[in-house]
Design a protein around this motif. Structure first.
Motif, mmCIF file in Angstrom:
data_model
loop_
_atom_site.group_PDB
_atom_site.id
_atom_site.type_symbol
_atom_site.label_atom_id
_atom_site.label_comp_id
_atom_site.label_asym_id
_atom_site.label_seq_id
_atom_site.Cartn_x
_atom_site.Cartn_y
_atom_site.Cartn_z
ATOM 1 N N ARG A 250 0.925 -1.047 -0.035
ATOM 2 C CA ARG A 250 0.125 0.016 -0.026
ATOM 3 C C ARG A 250 0.896 1.323 -0.007
ATOM 4 N NH1 ARG A 250 -5.280 1.522 2.579
ATOM 5 N NH2 ARG A 250 -5.040 3.599 3.126
ATOM 6 N N LEU A 251 0.894 2.217 -1.012
ATOM 7 C CA LEU A 251 1.980 3.046 -1.091
ATOM 8 C C LEU A 251 1.296 4.578 -1.106
ATOM 9 C CD1 LEU A 251 3.362 1.880 -4.659
ATOM 10 C CD2 LEU A 251 3.966 1.420 -2.367
ATOM 11 N N PRO A 252 2.111 5.557 -0.699
ATOM 12 C CA PRO A 252 1.909 6.802 -0.491
ATOM 13 C C PRO A 252 1.298 7.493 -1.965
ATOM 14 C CG PRO A 252 4.143 6.581 -0.330
ATOM 15 C CD PRO A 252 3.571 5.333 -0.647
ATOM 16 N N MET A 343 2.728 11.784 -2.471
ATOM 17 C CA MET A 343 2.330 12.712 -1.368
ATOM 18 C C MET A 343 3.381 13.954 -1.133
ATOM 19 S SD MET A 343 -0.579 11.823 0.203
ATOM 20 C CE MET A 343 -1.727 10.489 -0.092
ATOM 21 N N ARG A 400 7.797 8.052 6.213
ATOM 22 C CA ARG A 400 7.811 7.599 7.423
ATOM 23 C C ARG A 400 8.751 8.051 8.229
ATOM 24 N NH1 ARG A 400 9.245 3.928 10.643
ATOM 25 N NH2 ARG A 400 7.665 2.812 12.080
ATOM 26 N N TRP A 415 -3.669 16.391 -4.777
ATOM 27 C CA TRP A 415 -4.379 16.875 -5.967
ATOM 28 C C TRP A 415 -3.715 18.381 -5.817
ATOM 29 C CZ3 TRP A 415 -6.466 14.725 -1.549
ATOM 30 C CH2 TRP A 415 -6.787 15.555 -0.759
ATOM 31 N N GLY B 21 -10.185 14.653 -0.940
ATOM 32 C CA GLY B 21 -9.534 13.347 -0.916
ATOM 33 C C GLY B 21 -10.165 12.141 -0.394
ATOM 34 N N ASP B 22 -9.762 11.006 -0.058
ATOM 35 C CA ASP B 22 -10.212 9.679 0.574
ATOM 36 C C ASP B 22 -10.914 9.882 1.844
ATOM 37 O OD1 ASP B 22 -10.472 7.150 1.449
ATOM 38 O OD2 ASP B 22 -8.531 6.306 0.624
ATOM 39 N N VAL B 25 -10.106 7.366 5.368
ATOM 40 C CA VAL B 25 -8.988 7.207 6.047
ATOM 41 C C VAL B 25 -9.426 7.914 7.624
ATOM 42 C CG1 VAL B 25 -7.083 7.008 4.769
ATOM 43 C CG2 VAL B 25 -7.878 9.323 5.115
ATOM 44 N N ILE B 34 3.738 5.517 15.541
ATOM 45 C CA ILE B 34 4.115 6.023 14.120
ATOM 46 C C ILE B 34 3.607 5.413 12.995
ATOM 47 C CG2 ILE B 34 6.287 5.003 13.949
ATOM 48 C CD1 ILE B 34 7.393 7.556 13.126
ATOM 49 N N ASP B 35 3.435 3.880 13.049
ATOM 50 C CA ASP B 35 2.808 3.433 11.774
ATOM 51 C C ASP B 35 1.580 3.830 11.484
ATOM 52 O OD1 ASP B 35 5.530 1.826 11.039
ATOM 53 O OD2 ASP B 35 4.987 0.232 12.540
ATOM 54 N N TYR B 38 1.554 7.326 10.047
ATOM 55 C CA TYR B 38 2.189 7.180 8.551
ATOM 56 C C TYR B 38 1.205 6.618 7.754
ATOM 57 C CZ TYR B 38 4.391 4.892 4.716
ATOM 58 O OH TYR B 38 4.591 4.737 3.230
ATOM 59 N N ASP B 39 0.191 5.681 8.061
ATOM 60 C CA ASP B 39 -0.791 5.056 7.047
ATOM 61 C C ASP B 39 -1.675 6.434 6.896
ATOM 62 O OD1 ASP B 39 -0.057 2.716 6.122
ATOM 63 O OD2 ASP B 39 -0.487 1.668 7.692
ATOM 64 N N VAL B 41 -1.632 9.657 7.312
ATOM 65 C CA VAL B 41 -1.386 10.691 6.427
ATOM 66 C C VAL B 41 -0.984 10.453 5.027
ATOM 67 C CG1 VAL B 41 0.394 12.667 6.483
ATOM 68 C CG2 VAL B 41 -0.386 11.817 8.627
ATOM 69 N N PHE B 42 0.008 9.350 4.835
ATOM 70 C CA PHE B 42 0.295 9.084 3.478
ATOM 71 C C PHE B 42 -0.076 8.075 2.696
ATOM 72 C CE2 PHE B 42 3.906 11.013 5.930
ATOM 73 C CZ PHE B 42 4.028 12.280 5.372
ATOM 74 N N THR B 43 -0.330 6.999 3.081
ATOM 75 C CA THR B 43 -0.662 5.644 2.336
ATOM 76 C C THR B 43 -2.175 5.740 2.036
ATOM 77 O OG1 THR B 43 -1.235 3.946 3.842
ATOM 78 C CG2 THR B 43 1.129 4.324 3.465
ATOM 79 N N ARG B 44 -2.516 5.398 0.882
ATOM 80 C CA ARG B 44 -4.076 5.383 0.279
ATOM 81 C C ARG B 44 -4.082 4.039 -0.528
ATOM 82 N NH1 ARG B 44 -3.925 8.407 3.530
ATOM 83 N NH2 ARG B 44 -4.363 10.913 3.457
ATOM 84 N N ALA B 45 -5.507 3.614 -0.542
ATOM 85 C CA ALA B 45 -6.058 2.234 -1.228
ATOM 86 C C ALA B 45 -6.003 2.639 -2.812
ATOM 87 C CB ALA B 45 -7.166 1.935 -1.048
#
Ligand SMILES: Cc1cc2nc3c(=O)[nH]c(=O)nc-3n(C[C@H](O)[C@H](O)[C@H](O)COP(=O)(O)OP(=O)(O)OC[C@H]3O[C@@H](n4cnc5c(N)ncnc54)[C@H](O)[C@@H]3O)c2cc1C
Ligand SMILES: [Zn+2]
Lengths: 417, 91
Positions: A250-252, A343, A400, A415, B21-22, B25, B34-35, B38-39, B41-45
């Motif tokens: 799962r990526l930023p 991001m 991270r 965006w 946005g999404d 979340v 922190i993990d 991190y998810d 703020v930053f990771t998205r499906a």
């Protein structure tokens, strides 16, 4: 590989150009390869080429779901430059620009690289200060940059609206070595040169799964069956999240649509790339005479290669504010591409938590200029299982660790990047 | 081109909205680690398909509208208020 030359062109002209040999083979996939690259855009093809050329790894396949080069490589506005603020970016893009400068000789292919100059306008004192800062950062890193005042800009691009009531032109930051290249030719040139070194380019073959055993990649499932691989590289631009998800990542990244436009053909009007500083707009003129221009993202998640009309109106309005004479022109073509927006607006060329799986993506709206540098650094990373210093900062972990490379200072809102 | 049915104003042009946005979340607990942050703020499906997301009716009532929209066809299946739980079509 039949070398292309002026003499050969003349020879083939005599036979009506009917006997040119095909530029690359159309092989069936072998059961396995040392390296499989997913995605036959410029980046995937360049990665395969440099794996073969720089690292002697020739048992390589590029697996592409459609014909090569019809993703963002064939959809962009072809601007090439290295005018970034942060050293992590400007070292990388400058290396890419240096590769562009020798690319035609290296590939024996005319990619129509035209170093016509990229001029970023500014319209206020504070924008001038920001441009000076970016120009200084470039020069400190050995990259050419010139800060022009209003009169110098006027001498170069006379048709701008210099006295626009809201956005008068104060000057511009010029990178003379920047310019444009022919997008399709870049894909074709890398494909032909990679093929000549033994790389298999497999078109119409979609990757549907990434097979792993004990946390290690063993190959890819495709619409043409399983293809084994010791190492797999992902270079699929707008589809990065989907392909990475095949390996549980799962990526930023978010996918967003960006549009581009071409007008009717005209006599020479702008002989460089000019960008507006008071809105998102950039323009150049193709060799056929059409003005090629674009603006910002539509601004919502999208995998559709088309956008909305409010953005069309917004981009053209920005264009007319910068160059009023554009209002008289007709736009002949318009399309969209799917951007792999990160991001922080900067790319990823890195290893992944899955052993043997490497990632090249997050190119946002600026990855065309990166094509040779990206392929070169990705090949280095795959061959050595470690990054080159030019892409060492372009990791997934940077988010991270609090090391985002956010040129625009827009924050984690793709965006707005 | 999107026509977004704002629960307060009715169907309005996309140009009146600011995308935010999404909407799936959610902010973790302060001590989630922190993990989790991190998810968040930053990771998205980043799905190719139905996406639940925020559109701020910035040039209208200024409410945040929750929208279920398809990222391939741009079709909108449902809109609602921030606290509404909207049905997401199967495919
Ligand atoms: C309108 C527009 C304007 C732009 N303007 C500029 C510009 O002026 N300057 C600049 O530097 N950059 C620009 N860009 C960005 C640039 O085009 C891209 O960053 C760059 O071309 C990306 O190259 P790529 O090889 O990574 O991606 P692509 O060319 O998109 O290649 C990815 C390939 O992966 C394939 N693929 C996807 N999924 C799979 C799968 N499951 N299996 C097999 N194959 C798969 C796709 O079919 C595609 O061919 C622009 C982009 C757009 C859309
Ligand atoms: Zn409203």
């Amino acid at each position: 590989m039949t070398r292309y030359s002026g003499l050969r062109l003349l020879g083939h002209a005599l036979s009506g150009h009917a006997r040119w040999p095909r530029a690359w083979r159309a092989p069936d996939p072998k059961p396995s390869y040392d390296v499989v690259i997913i995605g036959g855009g410029g980046h995937g093809l360049a990665s395969a080429y440099y794996l073969a050329k720089e690292h002697g790894i020739t048992n390589v396949a590029v697996v592409e779901k459609g014909p090569i080069g019809l993703g963002n490589t064939g959809r962009n506005t072809t601007i090439v430059r290295s005018n970034y603020l942060f050293p992590e970016n400007n070292h990388f893009y400058e290396w890419s620009l240096k590769l562009w400068e020798g690319l035609e000789q290296d590939l024996n292919f005319n990619v129509m690289m035209s170093q016509r100059g990229v001029l970023n306008l500014f319209h206020s004192d504070s924008q001038r200060a920001a441009s000076a800062r970016r120009g200084n950062s470039m020069r400190l890193n050995g990259i050419d940059a010139e800060l022009l005042d209003r009169e110098q800009v006027k001498a170069m691009v006379p048709l701008l609206d210099y006295d626009n009531a809201r956005f008068p032109v104060f000057g511009g930051l010029l990178q003379r070595r920047g310019g444009t290249a022919r997008h399709d030719a870049v894909a074709w040139g890398f494909a032909r040169a990679a093929d000549a070194r033994g790389v298999d380019i497999i078109q119409h073959c979609e990757v549907t799964g990434i097979r792993r055993e004990g946390g290690r990649v063993t190959g890819v499932e495709t619409t043409r069956g399983f293809i084994g691989a010791r190492k797999v590289g992902i270079a699929v631009a707008g589809n990065t999240s989907r392909v990475a998800a095949m390996a549980g990542l799962r990526l930023p990244i978010e996918s967003h649509v960006l549009q581009a436009f071409v007008t009717e053909g005209l006599k020479p009007l702008v002989d460089m790339v000019v960008t507006f500083g008071a809105g998102h707009f950039y323009i150049s003129q193709s060799d056929k005479g059409g003005l090629v221009f674009g603006g910002g993202l539509d601004g919502y998640n999208s995998y559709a290669q088309r956008g909305s009309l409010p953005t069309v109106e917004h981009v053209w309005a920005a264009g007319v504010a910068m160059m009023p004479c554009l209002s008289r022109l007709r736009v002949l073509r318009q399309w969209g591409g799917v951007m792999d927006m990160t991001m922080d607006g900067s790319p990823l060329i890195c290893r992944t938590p899955v052993e043997g799986l490497y990632l090249n993506g997050g190119w946002c709206y600026g990855g065309f200029k990166a094509t040779p540098g990206s392929g070169w650094c990705f090949a280095h990373t795959i061959a050595n299982d470690a990054p080159h210093r030019f892409n060492a900062a372009m990791t997934i972990e940077r988010f991270r660790e609090g090391r985002a490379i956010d040129e625009r200072g827009a924050g984690p809102y793709p965006w707005a990047q | 081109m999107h026509l977004i049915d704002c629960p307060w104003c009715g169907p309005r042009d996309e140009a009146e909205f600011a995308y935010r946005g999404d909407a799936t979340v959610t902010r973790p607990a302060p001590d989630a680690g922190i993990d989790a942050f991190y998810d968040y703020v930053f990771t998205r499906a980043n799905p190719r398909g139905w996406h639940v997301e925020w559109w701020h009716h910035a040039a209208g009532c200024r409410q945040h509208v929750k929208v279920v929209r398809h990222t391939m066809t741009h079709a909108i299946a449902a809109t609602g208020r921030a606290t509404d739980i909207l049905e997401v079509p199967a495919a």
